[in-house]
Scaffold this motif. Structure first.
Motif, short mmCIF file in Angstrom:
data_model
loop_
_atom_site.label_atom_id
_atom_site.label_comp_id
_atom_site.label_asym_id
_atom_site.label_seq_id
_atom_site.Cartn_x
_atom_site.Cartn_y
_atom_site.Cartn_z
N UNK A 145 32.59 -16.31 6.00
CA UNK A 145 31.40 -16.12 6.84
C UNK A 145 30.48 -15.05 6.23
N UNK A 146 29.21 -15.41 6.09
CA UNK A 146 28.24 -14.46 5.53
C UNK A 146 28.02 -13.25 6.45
N UNK A 147 28.44 -13.34 7.71
CA UNK A 147 28.30 -12.19 8.62
C UNK A 147 29.23 -11.05 8.19
N UNK A 148 30.23 -11.35 7.37
CA UNK A 148 31.19 -10.36 6.87
C UNK A 148 32.06 -9.77 7.98
N UNK A 149 32.21 -10.53 9.07
CA UNK A 149 33.01 -10.04 10.21
C UNK A 149 34.44 -9.73 9.77
N UNK A 150 35.02 -10.59 8.92
CA UNK A 150 36.41 -10.36 8.48
C UNK A 150 36.48 -9.12 7.60
N UNK A 151 35.43 -8.86 6.81
CA UNK A 151 35.43 -7.64 5.98
C UNK A 151 35.49 -6.40 6.85
N UNK A 152 34.69 -6.40 7.91
CA UNK A 152 34.70 -5.23 8.80
C UNK A 152 36.06 -5.10 9.49
N UNK A 375 33.04 -6.73 21.79
CA UNK A 375 31.93 -7.32 21.03
C UNK A 375 32.26 -7.20 19.55
N UNK A 376 31.40 -7.75 18.70
CA UNK A 376 31.71 -7.75 17.27
C UNK A 376 31.73 -6.34 16.69
N UNK A 377 32.62 -6.14 15.73
CA UNK A 377 32.73 -4.82 15.08
C UNK A 377 31.51 -4.57 14.19
N UNK A 378 31.14 -3.29 14.10
CA UNK A 378 30.04 -2.90 13.20
C UNK A 378 30.60 -2.00 12.10
N UNK A 379 29.90 -1.86 11.00
CA UNK A 379 30.34 -0.97 9.93
C UNK A 379 30.42 0.48 10.45
N UNK A 380 31.36 1.25 9.94
CA UNK A 380 31.50 2.62 10.46
C UNK A 380 30.54 3.61 9.79
N UNK A 381 29.33 3.18 9.52
CA UNK A 381 28.30 4.08 9.00
C UNK A 381 26.95 3.61 9.55
N UNK A 382 25.95 4.47 9.45
CA UNK A 382 24.62 4.10 9.95
C UNK A 382 23.82 3.47 8.82
N UNK A 383 23.03 2.44 9.12
CA UNK A 383 22.14 1.90 8.09
C UNK A 383 21.22 3.01 7.56
N UNK A 384 20.81 2.90 6.31
CA UNK A 384 20.04 3.99 5.70
C UNK A 384 18.78 4.35 6.47
N UNK A 385 18.17 3.38 7.13
CA UNK A 385 16.91 3.64 7.83
C UNK A 385 17.09 3.80 9.34
#
Ligand SMILES: Cc1cc2nc3c(=O)[nH]c(=O)nc-3n(C[C@H](O)[C@H](O)[C@H](O)COP(=O)(O)OP(=O)(O)OC[C@H]3O[C@@H](n4cnc5c(N)ncnc54)[C@H](O)[C@@H]3O)c2cc1C
Length: 433
Positions: A145-152, A375-385
């Motif tokens: 999946x391009x959403x990268x849900x499994x990566x997170x 809900x879906x997991x998010x990366x444990x960092x903030x987007x640069x902007x």
């Protein structure tokens, strides 16, 4: 039951393990704190992975400190080393994490669908499956999946450890109460009306309605539920969908394993079933096409005479049309999948069996869609902007309303690591005073 006061520094809506962590920190810092829990007992799902060691120490909990996940070896260890120390701090920026990570690791684990990486790195189906099963725990997604849900999912499993622990809720309840927090159970919150400087929370105890004021409201309920409590609509399009079947098995004794391993030790550590790489891919494809997977991948853990099976790739949609029939089919297939690892049929050992579909979990715990991460997991960092002007934004616990923060699994880092949502929200409140 009403509360002791009319207004508090902090009202925590929901007494799951994250709400209790937040309450223990905040009451311990001297803030008047009220926890409102809809059920007759606090603790929510009460099945959590090891809490971060610092939380265990800060709250004086009699628990073992968490250890690294052994199932994935040294996979992506520089990424884990870069993110791990930030988890109990305000969110790092993506570019600052990336600067500490080998570019190949970043490409393979953060930018490329995990399935592509596993196929490139491992030739063996079992090795690929071992990592994939970790990544898909609680997540219904294709490994491509391009959403990268499994990566997170994988990153949080590497960061947070795997072993399920029970009984934490009781310790956290004692810690919160001991620090001076007030806990009201059987208190279903029906509305939160907030502005930037304060909020009002109303709940019903079965007999009558109560309302209190608060400088801050911390929401331990899922963000989808929170927006309804704040006056929004029940939007089916944005509702999370859980995918986990839970089966609690009460046995006359633990079954013997085909491998010959000692059942007590093996089941205490947990075993995976039906979780070869190809099996996981087929199960996803069948479920995505609306069919119950023929082989039901899952993890089996327990001790003494009880085992809990947590299945993967059983999304709520499979149980929508014929809840009982689909549940019976899922249980039969899960037991058949479990039997592939055993030297004797599990059914011969079962004294009592209780199965919970995502819909049952939603009914019991008000987790929307039965989604264990809210809900879906998010990366444990903030987007640069990202805007990081307020403490709530800096800790990843903000909502659109200044006085209302999320403190549960729905906070940015809260779903993947037990206790982190509560820790983050408490620190955002303390930094806002
Ligand atoms: C089947 C299943 C298996 C799991 N297995 C594991 C595992 O092995 N390892 C792991 O780490 N995690 C596991 N989890 C996830 C883990 O339990 C969650 O991380 C945890 O439950 C989330 O904690 P929380 O405090 O954020 O939210 P919750 O536990 O969801 O707590 C929210 C609380 O809010 C209450 N509430 C809801 N609505 C209201 C309202 N209107 N008013 C007042 N109170 C309300 C609920 O009753 C609940 O007590 C599992 C979850 C499930 C469902």
């Amino acid at each position: 039951m009403s509360s002791a006061r009319n207004s508090y520094d902090v009202v925590v809506v929901g007494g799951g393990h994250n709400g209790l962590v937040a309450a223990a920190y905040l009451a311990g810092a001297g803030l008047s704190t009220l926890v409102l829990e809809r059920l007759a007992r606090p603790g929510g799902a009460d099945l959590v992975s090891p809490l971060p060691g610092a939380v265990v120490t800060d709250l004086g909990l009699d628990l073992p400190r968490g250890s690294r996940n052994p199932a994935c070896g040294d996979l992506a260890s520089d990424l884990v080393r870069a993110v791990g120390p930030t988890l109990l701090q305000p969110l790092p920026l993506e570019r600052d994490v990336r600067a500490q990570v080998d570019p190949d690791t970043w490409r393979d684990f953060v930018s490329t669908p995990l399935g592509v990486t596993l196929e490139a790195r491992y030739a063996d189906d079992a090795e690929r499956g071992r990592v994939a099963a970790e990544a898909l725990t609680g997540t219904f997604a294709s490994l491509h999946d391009e959403s990268l849900a499994a990566n997170r999912g994988l990153l949080y499993r590497l960061l947070g450890g795997t072993a399920s622990t029970r009984g934490v809720a009781e310790l956290l309840t004692q810690a919160a109460a001991g620090a001076g927090a007030e806990l009201v159970t059987s208190a279903g919150v029906s509305s939160i009306r907030g502005g930037d400087d304060g909020a009002e929370v109303s709940w019903h105890d079965g007999m009558s309605q109560h309302t209190v004021g608060a400088r801050f409201v911390l929401s331990n309920v899922a963000p989808w539920v929170l927006q309804i409590l704040m006056g929004g609509d029940e939007d089916p399009a944005t509702k999370p969908e859980g995918a986990q079947l839970r089966i609690d098995l009460h046995l006359d004794r633990l079954p013997r394993l085909r491998s010959g391993a000692d059942p007590e030790a093996a089941f205490a550590a947990g075993i995976v079933v039906g979780s070869g790489y190809a099996e996981l891919a087929s199960a996803y494809d069948e479920a995505a096409a609306g069919r119950m997977p023929s082989v039901l991948p899952g993890r089996l853990q327990g001790r003494g005479d009880t085992l809990t099976y947590l299945g993967t790739h059983t999304p709520a949609r499979l149980f929508a049309d014929d809840p009982q029939g689909a549940k019976d089919l899922a249980v039969a297939r899960a037991l058949a999948t479990i039997d592939t690892q055993l030297a004797e049929p599990i059914a011969d050992r079962v004294v009592h069996l209780e199965a919970r579909t995502p819909q049952d979990i939603e009914h019991d715990l008000a987790m929307p869609g039965g989604h264990r991460f809210h809900g879906d997991l998010e990366w444990p960092w903030a987007p640069n902007r990202a805007r990081l002007d307020t403490p709530a934004q800096q800790w990843g616990v903000q909502t659109d309303v200044g006085s209302v923060l999320v403190c549960g699994s729905g906070s940015r880092r809260g779903g993947g690591i037990s206790g982190l949502g509560g820790h983050s929200a408490a620190h955002a409140v303390l930094a806002s005073r």
